[in-house]
Design an enzyme around this catalytic site. Sequence first.
Site, PDB file in Angstrom:
ATOM      1  N   ARG A  99      12.455   5.086  17.475  1.00  0.00           N
ATOM      2  CA  ARG A  99      11.517   4.197  17.033  1.00  0.00           C
ATOM      3  C   ARG A  99      12.329   3.032  16.044  1.00  0.00           C
ATOM      4  NH1 ARG A  99       6.995   5.859  12.651  1.00  0.00           N
ATOM      5  NH2 ARG A  99       5.610   3.840  12.633  1.00  0.00           N
ATOM      6  N   GLU A 112      -2.348  10.752   2.990  1.00  0.00           N
ATOM      7  CA  GLU A 112      -3.242  10.957   4.013  1.00  0.00           C
ATOM      8  C   GLU A 112      -3.328  12.216   4.694  1.00  0.00           C
ATOM      9  OE1 GLU A 112      -3.390   6.735   6.307  1.00  0.00           O
ATOM     10  OE2 GLU A 112      -1.632   7.426   6.620  1.00  0.00           O
ATOM     11  N   ASN A 125       2.677   7.220   3.541  1.00  0.00           N
ATOM     12  CA  ASN A 125       3.211   6.072   4.221  1.00  0.00           C
ATOM     13  C   ASN A 125       3.460   4.819   3.197  1.00  0.00           C
ATOM     14  OD1 ASN A 125       3.813   4.202   5.986  1.00  0.00           O
ATOM     15  ND2 ASN A 125       2.044   4.117   7.282  1.00  0.00           N
ATOM     16  N   ASP A 146       0.322   5.517   0.442  1.00  0.00           N
ATOM     17  CA  ASP A 146      -0.782   6.664   0.950  1.00  0.00           C
ATOM     18  C   ASP A 146      -0.317   7.750   0.837  1.00  0.00           C
ATOM     19  OD1 ASP A 146      -2.161   3.905   1.885  1.00  0.00           O
ATOM     20  OD2 ASP A 146      -0.986   4.083   3.742  1.00  0.00           O
ATOM     21  N   TRP A 168      -6.263   9.246  16.340  1.00  0.00           N
ATOM     22  CA  TRP A 168      -4.728   9.391  16.112  1.00  0.00           C
ATOM     23  C   TRP A 168      -4.458  10.606  15.394  1.00  0.00           C
ATOM     24  CZ3 TRP A 168      -2.733   9.049  11.050  1.00  0.00           C
ATOM     25  CH2 TRP A 168      -3.559   8.753  10.247  1.00  0.00           C
ATOM     26  N   GLY A 175      -2.073  13.471  17.982  1.00  0.00           N
ATOM     27  CA  GLY A 175      -1.859  12.303  18.335  1.00  0.00           C
ATOM     28  C   GLY A 175      -3.198  11.868  18.944  1.00  0.00           C
ATOM     29  N   GLN A 179       0.425  13.395   5.278  1.00  0.00           N
ATOM     30  CA  GLN A 179       1.121  12.133   5.576  1.00  0.00           C
ATOM     31  C   GLN A 179       1.184  11.039   4.349  1.00  0.00           C
ATOM     32  OE1 GLN A 179       1.271  10.077   9.698  1.00  0.00           O
ATOM     33  NE2 GLN A 179       0.106   8.525   8.632  1.00  0.00           N
ATOM     34  N   GLU A 220       0.826  -0.991   0.044  1.00  0.00           N
ATOM     35  CA  GLU A 220       0.033   0.025  -0.044  1.00  0.00           C
ATOM     36  C   GLU A 220       0.822   1.152  -0.018  1.00  0.00           C
ATOM     37  OE1 GLU A 220      -3.152   0.024   2.780  1.00  0.00           O
ATOM     38  OE2 GLU A 220      -2.909   1.906   3.488  1.00  0.00           O
TER      39      GLU A 220
END
Length: 293
Positions: A281, A115, A130, A113, A204, A208, A128, A111
């Site tokens: 992360r 967004e 992804n 994206d 989210w 956040g 965003q 996928e």
Amino acid sequence: MGFVLSWRWLCLMAPFVLSLLTCGESAMMSSDSSKGFDENYVVTWGGYHVVNLNGGSEVKLSMDQSSGAGFSSRYSYDSGFFHMKIKLPNKNSAGIVTAYYLSSTGNNHDEVDFEFLGNKEGKPITLQTNIYMNGQGGREQRLDLWFDPTADFHDYKFLWNPYHLVFWVDETPIRVLKNLTRQGAEFPSQPMKIVASLWNGDSWATDGGLTKTDWSQAPFTAQFQGFDVAGCVASAGNSCASPSHWWNGAQYQALKPNQSTGYENVKKNYITYDYCADRARYPTQPPECVLGE
């Protein structure tokens, strides 16, 4: 002769740092506004929240507390140049997500994206991007747009071929994933449909998840145009990597110098988050980051 001179003048005057195409290429990659929605797309959910406008050349999705809405292409594709002109909700849209993406099916899906994460009125909407490969996402990048995406339509594009995947906003490349599978990185390889949706992501999407959807502003609406598709339909016998498809040609296998300049400008001035730089992360960087996304 007057038309030719005017066109050349426009080409010379266009800001080169934001130029995606040479003037000779622009006609090939421009939208065919004659294509109606029903020719290439079908409503997949929230049918009462989908309205065809202007003879099917425009579709409006709406969302309230009962439902959002979405549509997808009739076919899956193995390569191509895909675009959608979108005008985002213009009210206090915190919590609202407008999405345009390519996606395969199944748990181990691919996928890619766009967004758009809504925000309180007067605050910037975040774009965003992804990428999921073999069912794994977590490759987010976020940027602040250099225009108000609620004021007018802008063209959001994917070029997906055997060499790279490129995201564009209008004439500006904003993200590039090279096909580095020979070096050990992953690359989207499954047939994907084109999908668009308007939905509630207030768990989210804004701050956040701290800022929730203000349903007193409903219905929220997003408008879509540009339903032509230049893509290779995934089917037995189709050679979707063939250079006979124009989007696989030599001129589309890498960014040109002026496109690279525009891309570097975006990375320097507009990117606000890049998963490749998030060492908390990802203490060990993903392969595509190490090899050069």
